[in-house]
Design an enzyme around this catalytic site. Structure first.
Site, mmCIF file in Angstrom:
data_model
loop_
_atom_site.group_PDB
_atom_site.id
_atom_site.type_symbol
_atom_site.label_atom_id
_atom_site.label_comp_id
_atom_site.label_asym_id
_atom_site.label_seq_id
_atom_site.Cartn_x
_atom_site.Cartn_y
_atom_site.Cartn_z
ATOM 1 N N HIS A 199 -1.593 -4.707 -5.284
ATOM 2 C CA HIS A 199 -1.057 -4.507 -4.013
ATOM 3 C C HIS A 199 -2.012 -4.796 -3.037
ATOM 4 O O HIS A 199 -3.342 -4.745 -3.249
ATOM 5 C CB HIS A 199 -0.505 -2.905 -3.698
ATOM 6 C CG HIS A 199 -1.558 -2.040 -3.439
ATOM 7 N ND1 HIS A 199 -2.269 -1.660 -2.685
ATOM 8 C CD2 HIS A 199 -2.399 -1.407 -4.500
ATOM 9 C CE1 HIS A 199 -3.174 -0.849 -2.563
ATOM 10 N NE2 HIS A 199 -3.455 -0.701 -4.077
ATOM 11 N N CYS A 200 -1.427 -4.802 -1.872
ATOM 12 C CA CYS A 200 -2.443 -5.031 -0.506
ATOM 13 C C CYS A 200 -2.022 -4.264 0.517
ATOM 14 O O CYS A 200 -1.246 -3.141 0.118
ATOM 15 C CB CYS A 200 -2.734 -6.521 -0.155
ATOM 16 S SG CYS A 200 -1.105 -7.358 0.111
ATOM 17 N N GLN A 201 -2.004 -4.525 1.665
ATOM 18 C CA GLN A 201 -1.460 -3.653 2.501
ATOM 19 C C GLN A 201 0.087 -3.924 2.632
ATOM 20 O O GLN A 201 0.678 -2.835 2.613
ATOM 21 C CB GLN A 201 -1.792 -4.003 4.269
ATOM 22 C CG GLN A 201 -1.523 -3.125 5.136
ATOM 23 C CD GLN A 201 -1.853 -1.640 5.043
ATOM 24 O OE1 GLN A 201 -2.832 -1.047 4.684
ATOM 25 N NE2 GLN A 201 -0.629 -0.789 5.267
ATOM 26 N N ALA A 245 0.777 -1.184 -0.114
ATOM 27 C CA ALA A 245 -0.133 -0.072 0.202
ATOM 28 C C ALA A 245 0.817 1.183 -0.028
ATOM 29 O O ALA A 245 0.522 2.422 -0.654
ATOM 30 C CB ALA A 245 -0.882 -0.159 1.199
#
EC number: 3.1.3.16
Length: 398
Positions: free
Chosen positions: A283-285, A212
């Site tokens: 993306h993620c976190q 992120a």
């Protein structure tokens, strides 16, 4: 064995001249001398040739001759084929290439492996031999040549005609946000977390993986030519909706989440960006579990590789990936679906309705029907860990 009568040979210098001719838009003969080379050059001077890379996916991804197509001939394909492979099996995602081969639109096909010096040195069960047999059965009007010395020799003599995976250029450290900016870039006074260090990594020329924090760095996105983002989270904001294309997959990183029901939608989104000649950041976190899972699923589906091979490929680029145990279980189910149904799927239309998220489809309506279990037995994660470590990961520090 593949004999000299069945398979012509081509010197690396001849292929180099042919590639020069194509880059210069040239017609006419490029000339040539030497035993075997002149005849091969005569075959290719009248039309377009096709380069087939017969090495494993990981080797091809690390470096390949520009313009080549990687054939699929892994252990699963060999076992099912029992010594005889089809164009659909070795080129499952290359419908146009298969059609051109069958129509005789290629003047010749040049096959290469890692380093085979001569045709007579090829084993009968080698990938090159199996590919040549498939071409002989399905593209009878096309001449076939073996590149002498393979990729190893050609890349050594003419590296300018090869593409190799290279480390991303260093990206400058973040600029502290101004008082008018409210973005939380994830930095703390104690330093940048490991998963946010560096920049996004290139998985494929059009596919990047990151966190992120990377998605909040417009300088990074612009430097990489990112045009779209795939946000695999329910809480990470989309910071630049006026500048990039966005798609969200609202999945939590826990053992109850059904991420597999999003695989096809994510794959189609990535392909849509690729077809528009764009680049997508997934993306993620943290860029460790959810987004890595999507990238693995994409590689397994589009490159027809097993989870273990896809995992190794992605981990070489982003060493900290670690999908949680449930996601790994869903990926293993996905692997089974992709590999065991690929024979029928390769002959089917690539389009079709997706199954509704969270529901099984009792009657198949498309080339793939994914009905994965969403609960895989795992031990509860310690409260101080934000994600579960993959069973493939060798240590928590990875």
């Amino acid at each position: 064995m593949v004999t000299m009568e069945e398979l012509r040979e081509m010197d690396c210098s001849v292929l180099k001249r042919l590639m020069n001719r194509d880059e210069n838009g040239g017609g006419g003969s490029a000339g040539g001398n030497g035993s075997g080379s002149h005849g091969a050059l005569g075959l290719l001077s009248g039309g377009k040739c096709l380069l087939l890379d017969c090495r494993p996916f990981l080797a091809h991804s690390a470096g390949y001759i520009r313009g080549s197509v990687n054939v699929r001939c892994n252990t699963i394909v060999r076992r099912r084929a029992k010594g005889s492979v089809s164009l659909e099996q070795i080129l499952p995602a290359e419908e146009e290439v298969r059609a051109r081969l069958r129509s005789g639109l290629y003047s010749a096909v040049i096959v290469y492996d890692e380093r085979s010096p001569r045709a007579e040195s090829l084993r009968e069960d080698s990938t090159v031999s199996l590919v040549v047999q498939a071409l002989r059965r399905n593209a009878e009007r096309t001449d076939i040549c073996l590149l002498k010395g393979g990729y190893e020799r050609f890349s050594s003599e003419y590296p300018e005609f090869c593409s190799k995976t290279k480390a991303l250029a260093a990206i400058p450290p973040p600029v502290p946000p101004s008082t008018n900016e409210s973005l939380d870039l994830g930095c703390s006074s104690c330093g940048t977390p490991l998963h946010d260090q560096g920049g996004p990594v290139e998985i494929l020329p059009f596919l990047y993986l990151g966190s992120a924090y990377h998605a909040a760095r417009r300088d990074m996105l612009d430097a990489l030519g990112i045009t779209a983002l795939l946000n695999v989270s329910s809480d990470c904001p989309n910071h630049f909706e006026g500048h990039y294309q966005y798609k969200c997959i609202p999945v939590e990183d826990n053992h109850k989440a059904d991420i597999s029901s999003w695989f096809m939608e994510a794959i189609e989104y990535i392909d849509a960006v690729k077809d528009c000649r764009g680049r997508v950041l997934v993306h993620c976190q943290a860029g460790i579990s959810r987004s890595a899972t999507i990238c693995l699923a994409y590689l397994m589906m589009k490159k027809r590789v097993r989870l273990e091979e896809a995992f190794e490929f992605v981990k070489q680029r982003r060493s900290i990936i670690s999908p949680n145990f449930s996601f790994m279980g869903q990926l293993l189910q996905f692997e089974s679906q992709v590999l065991t149904t690929s024979c029928a799927a390769e002959a089917a239309s690539p389009s079709g309705p997706l199954r509704e998220r969270g529901k099984a489809t009792p009657t198949p309506t498309s080339q793939f029907v994914f009905s994965f279990p969403v609960s895989v037995g795992v031990h509860a994660a310690p409260s101080n860990l934000p994600y579960l470590h993959s069973p493939i990961t060798t240590s928590p520090s990875c």
